[in-house]
Design a protein around this motif. Sequence first.
Motif, PDB file in Angstrom:
ATOM      1  N   ALA A 240       0.834  -1.207   0.000  1.00 36.02           N
ATOM      2  CA  ALA A 240       0.000   0.000   0.000  1.00 36.02           C
ATOM      3  C   ALA A 240       0.866   1.252   0.000  1.00 36.02           C
ATOM      4  O   ALA A 240       0.540   2.252  -0.657  1.00 36.02           O
ATOM      5  N   ALA A 241       1.979   1.213   0.723  1.00 35.41           N
ATOM      6  CA  ALA A 241       2.879   2.369   0.755  1.00 35.41           C
ATOM      7  C   ALA A 241       3.505   2.607  -0.609  1.00 35.41           C
ATOM      8  O   ALA A 241       3.655   3.761  -1.050  1.00 35.41           O
ATOM      9  N   SER A 242       3.860   1.523  -1.316  1.00 39.23           N
ATOM     10  CA  SER A 242       4.453   1.654  -2.651  1.00 39.23           C
ATOM     11  C   SER A 242       3.471   2.269  -3.637  1.00 39.23           C
ATOM     12  O   SER A 242       3.876   2.916  -4.613  1.00 39.23           O
ATOM     13  N   ALA A 243       2.175   2.088  -3.361  1.00 39.04           N
ATOM     14  CA  ALA A 243       1.147   2.684  -4.219  1.00 39.04           C
ATOM     15  C   ALA A 243       0.899   4.145  -3.869  1.00 39.04           C
ATOM     16  O   ALA A 243       0.070   4.799  -4.504  1.00 39.04           O
ATOM     17  N   GLY A 244       1.610   4.653  -2.864  1.00 35.31           N
ATOM     18  CA  GLY A 244       1.513   6.071  -2.524  1.00 35.31           C
ATOM     19  C   GLY A 244       0.478   6.416  -1.480  1.00 35.31           C
ATOM     20  O   GLY A 244       0.142   7.598  -1.312  1.00 35.31           O
ATOM     21  N   PHE A 245      -0.043   5.418  -0.745  1.00 40.79           N
ATOM     22  CA  PHE A 245      -1.055   5.703   0.275  1.00 40.79           C
ATOM     23  C   PHE A 245      -0.361   6.248   1.520  1.00 40.79           C
ATOM     24  O   PHE A 245       0.441   5.544   2.151  1.00 40.79           O
ATOM     25  N   PRO A 246      -0.621   7.511   1.917  1.00 39.73           N
ATOM     26  CA  PRO A 246       0.155   8.166   2.985  1.00 39.73           C
ATOM     27  C   PRO A 246       0.117   7.431   4.324  1.00 39.73           C
ATOM     28  O   PRO A 246       1.150   7.321   4.999  1.00 39.73           O
ATOM     29  N   HIS A 247      -1.054   6.926   4.719  1.00 37.45           N
ATOM     30  CA  HIS A 247      -1.144   6.284   6.028  1.00 37.45           C
ATOM     31  C   HIS A 247      -0.343   4.977   6.051  1.00 37.45           C
ATOM     32  O   HIS A 247       0.226   4.610   7.090  1.00 37.45           O
ATOM     33  N   ALA A 248      -0.271   4.293   4.918  1.00 35.09           N
ATOM     34  CA  ALA A 248       0.564   3.092   4.834  1.00 35.09           C
ATOM     35  C   ALA A 248       2.037   3.464   4.896  1.00 35.09           C
ATOM     36  O   ALA A 248       2.849   2.751   5.506  1.00 35.09           O
ATOM     37  N   GLN A 249       2.395   4.573   4.273  1.00 39.89           N
ATOM     38  CA  GLN A 249       3.781   5.044   4.356  1.00 39.89           C
ATOM     39  C   GLN A 249       4.162   5.359   5.808  1.00 39.89           C
ATOM     40  O   GLN A 249       5.282   5.070   6.243  1.00 39.89           O
ATOM     41  N   SER A 250       3.224   5.917   6.545  1.00 36.32           N
ATOM     42  CA  SER A 250       3.476   6.200   7.959  1.00 36.32           C
ATOM     43  C   SER A 250       3.696   4.911   8.737  1.00 36.32           C
ATOM     44  O   SER A 250       4.616   4.809   9.563  1.00 36.32           O
ATOM     45  N   ALA A 251       2.856   3.900   8.489  1.00 32.79           N
ATOM     46  CA  ALA A 251       2.986   2.623   9.193  1.00 32.79           C
ATOM     47  C   ALA A 251       4.293   1.927   8.816  1.00 32.79           C
ATOM     48  O   ALA A 251       4.956   1.321   9.675  1.00 32.79           O
ATOM     49  N   LEU A 252       4.695   2.032   7.540  1.00 34.41           N
ATOM     50  CA  LEU A 252       5.953   1.414   7.118  1.00 34.41           C
ATOM     51  C   LEU A 252       7.141   2.135   7.757  1.00 34.41           C
ATOM     52  O   LEU A 252       8.132   1.501   8.150  1.00 34.41           O
ATOM     53  N   GLY A 253       7.046   3.448   7.870  1.00 34.93           N
ATOM     54  CA  GLY A 253       8.084   4.197   8.573  1.00 34.93           C
ATOM     55  C   GLY A 253       8.210   3.734  10.016  1.00 34.93           C
ATOM     56  O   GLY A 253       9.322   3.640  10.566  1.00 34.93           O
ATOM     57  N   PHE A 254       7.064   3.430  10.628  1.00 32.90           N
ATOM     58  CA  PHE A 254       7.066   2.917  12.000  1.00 32.90           C
ATOM     59  C   PHE A 254       7.793   1.572  12.079  1.00 32.90           C
ATOM     60  O   PHE A 254       8.602   1.338  12.990  1.00 32.90           O
ATOM     61  N   LEU A 255       7.536   0.679  11.119  1.00 30.26           N
ATOM     62  CA  LEU A 255       8.169  -0.638  11.134  1.00 30.26           C
ATOM     63  C   LEU A 255       9.684  -0.526  10.976  1.00 30.26           C
ATOM     64  O   LEU A 255      10.447  -1.208  11.677  1.00 30.26           O
ATOM     65  N   TYR A 256      10.134   0.337  10.069  1.00 32.59           N
ATOM     66  CA  TYR A 256      11.577   0.520   9.888  1.00 32.59           C
ATOM     67  C   TYR A 256      12.210   1.208  11.109  1.00 32.59           C
ATOM     68  O   TYR A 256      13.321   0.875  11.515  1.00 32.59           O
ATOM     69  N   GLY A 257      11.510   2.158  11.687  1.00 36.12           N
ATOM     70  CA  GLY A 257      12.064   2.865  12.841  1.00 36.12           C
ATOM     71  C   GLY A 257      12.171   1.987  14.067  1.00 36.12           C
ATOM     72  O   GLY A 257      13.106   2.118  14.871  1.00 36.12           O
ATOM     73  N   THR A 258      11.227   1.048  14.211  1.00 37.75           N
ATOM     74  CA  THR A 258      11.200   0.186  15.387  1.00 37.75           C
ATOM     75  C   THR A 258      12.016  -1.080  15.175  1.00 37.75           C
ATOM     76  O   THR A 258      12.399  -1.737  16.147  1.00 37.75           O
ATOM     77  N   GLY A 259      12.277  -1.423  13.920  1.00 39.18           N
ATOM     78  CA  GLY A 259      12.957  -2.682  13.637  1.00 39.18           C
ATOM     79  C   GLY A 259      12.037  -3.863  13.780  1.00 39.18           C
ATOM     80  O   GLY A 259      12.450  -4.963  14.144  1.00 39.18           O
ATOM     81  N   LEU A 260      10.770  -3.641  13.463  1.00 41.41           N
ATOM     82  CA  LEU A 260       9.748  -4.677  13.616  1.00 41.41           C
ATOM     83  C   LEU A 260       9.549  -5.367  12.272  1.00 41.41           C
ATOM     84  O   LEU A 260       9.020  -4.765  11.323  1.00 41.41           O
ATOM     85  N   VAL A 261       9.999  -6.608  12.156  1.00 44.02           N
ATOM     86  CA  VAL A 261       9.996  -7.439  10.938  1.00 44.02           C
ATOM     87  C   VAL A 261      10.563  -6.698   9.719  1.00 44.02           C
ATOM     88  O   VAL A 261      10.225  -7.006   8.573  1.00 44.02           O
ATOM     89  N   ARG A 262      11.382  -5.727   9.976  1.00 46.03           N
ATOM     90  CA  ARG A 262      12.162  -5.031   8.959  1.00 46.03           C
ATOM     91  C   ARG A 262      13.500  -4.684   9.599  1.00 46.03           C
ATOM     92  O   ARG A 262      13.573  -4.434  10.799  1.00 46.03           O
ATOM     93  N   SER A 263      14.536  -4.688   8.793  1.00 45.03           N
ATOM     94  CA  SER A 263      15.835  -4.287   9.314  1.00 45.03           C
ATOM     95  C   SER A 263      15.759  -2.823   9.748  1.00 45.03           C
ATOM     96  O   SER A 263      15.369  -1.956   8.951  1.00 45.03           O
ATOM     97  N   GLN A 264      16.101  -2.570  10.999  1.00 44.07           N
ATOM     98  CA  GLN A 264      15.939  -1.214  11.521  1.00 44.07           C
ATOM     99  C   GLN A 264      16.779  -0.231  10.710  1.00 44.07           C
ATOM    100  O   GLN A 264      17.969  -0.433  10.489  1.00 44.07           O
TER     101      GLN A 264
END
Length: 700
Positions: free
Chosen positions: A129-153
């Motif tokens: 969803a983030a790759s499709a440009g949906f802002p709220h999904a981009q926010s959630a993906l930023g959260f995953l990267y920032g926290t290191g949650l199932v993504r490399s921090q």
Amino acid sequence: MRRRAILHIAFLLLLSFCLLASSRRPVLLVLTDEDFANSLSSSSASDDSDASEGADDWDDLGDPDPSSEANDDYDGGSWLPIIDSPFVANSSSDSSEALYSSGIRRMIAAAASSDPSDMLIAASEIEAAASAGFPHAQSALGFLYGTGLVRSQSRPKSFLYHHFAAEGGNMQSKMVLAYTYFRQDMYENAVKLYAELAEAAVASFLISKEPPVIEPVRIHSGTEENKEALRKSRGEADEGFQITEYQALKGNSGAMFRIGILYYYGLRGVRRDHAKALLWFSKSAEKGDPRAMELLGEMYARGAGIEKNYTKAFECFTLASRHKYYSAYNGLGYLYVKGYGVATKNYTKGNMLSDLNWKGQLAPGPIVPSLFLAVAREYFEKAAANKEPGGHYNLGVLYLKGIGVKRDIAAARNFFLMAANAGQPKALYQLARLFQKGIGFKKNLQVATELYKTVAERGPWSSLSRWALESYLKGDVGKSLLLYYRMAELGYEVGQSNAAWILDKYGEQNICMGESDFCTDTERHLRAHTLWWQASEQGNEHAALLIGDAYYYGRGTDRDYERAAEAYMHAQSESNAQAMFNLGYMHEHGQGLPLDLHLAKRYYDQAIEVDPAAKLPVKLALVSLWMRKHYADGFLIKMIDSFPELYPRIEAWVNEILLDEGNATILTLFACLLAVLYLRERQRRQVIAPPGHPDHNMPN
């Protein structure tokens, strides 16, 4: 301090223990003469030149109109509607939004069930969803990267996705960016974002009075669970709520009002419900409670739980003011300034207040807007004269903008300061704007940013705290941790410390997820360490103590006495007695700090001055200090210095044996018995000293 105190006490008294209480201190805005603009005078001429630059930025009342949303728990990018209804299918025709909703729903379920594989699927949906440009999904993906949650921090990736989301209007990502800039002292960037966020927060505040300060609940008190605070946060299941509800059902107007307050604000774990609040306020108002009348006026003016109706709002505020409920004057003044619910009437200027509201008599003749403003000012002055912060605030707005009065920036500034000193959050917002623009104060972006941040953290996104706490109380610790992670990312100190505490407390329960599976102990310690450090930066001295302990004992990081001392210094600057004791101990033993017995004594003495409860461990430490000074190479000193090496065994013994309630009682009684026998034997020997014994020949 607790741990090192145990070492002293174990050696000198064996069974005495002391815990020092630590509490957060309020953050104060300290101003000096240098902060005030020297060019101000009470005349409008000089004030116009100072304020003209920013005059166009103010609307006719100086702050945003109250939100017309019936439920201001949510902002546009909130996860909470999905949390509230996790099993409702998404009806959106936008495929990216549907993917995002599915991903958030799955992420929350995975956190609740501690399922890393499901969390990976959730992250994939969010990323699509983030790759499709949906802002709220981009926010959630930023959260995953920032926290290191199932993504490399990755902080850079997190920042980038939050930047895209903020550009798309996601308010929580703006909070993340603002906090990131704030931590790096980039106030030029932070102040703009926090100003926008604070404006959104102010729009959700009350009209007639300041809203209650709803502090997020700290689920821990030091190293232990904060049982008392948690007991009071169980919502409708709480015994206190049920007693109050029973009294309300029996016709007690005060209980009706209190129940209405709980539903209106969502206090003490009760879910916000404007419809129920309206019901209870109406019942209470029928019984003559002016507090309920005022809040009914608020609800009609805001359209909260009911269709907006300014005429009804005017009637409710008037009824409350007749009962001398002075904050209602602010509501009436607001309606007059805006011309809401009053413009259809015709009055003369003379005796307007008494004719209009107290006697209900209408005099002939047209009324002009300037007379509305005169009425509004008189209402605000009445509120201020009766020590209502909202009155001071509203007068400040009138003088700042020159509404119905001659513009006077100095007077406006002083009214805002009085209101802020009484806890009016909208006054903090106006002071922040003055500092940002250099109107009435010397321009100071750091102060402006800190004030905006304080206000912004009371915006709709603060409801994350309530949902995180509710999950924790239900035993859903994984879900609670996820929500506290999000709060931590937004810059909430309580979110940071609560998340860190959960990681430390529930580390063995597999709730910490890493890049692809559960966190290792090292990863969990490092994540908790980072969160504690962020909390310590925001004034949490207990967090600074834990950081110091982590470095001192090498927990989750390499042992580093110098960094431990730095952390303790930070906590000591917040007047924390435990940190003072620890610094004294480190000076006494030359660990991370110069060996200096004089400085050690100074820190020990300061600990007692700050917290009298430190008397016992400090007295014992001073005995050790005296022995070290006079018998530096003695057997007892060597024994004391050997305790740190034996500490793990001592700690296990204390936890497994002494801290067991029955064992502690028995051992304490046994120690007391030994002490009594020793003292009696000593007394007996002094009384029956044999001839020729040194004691026998001593003069009386």
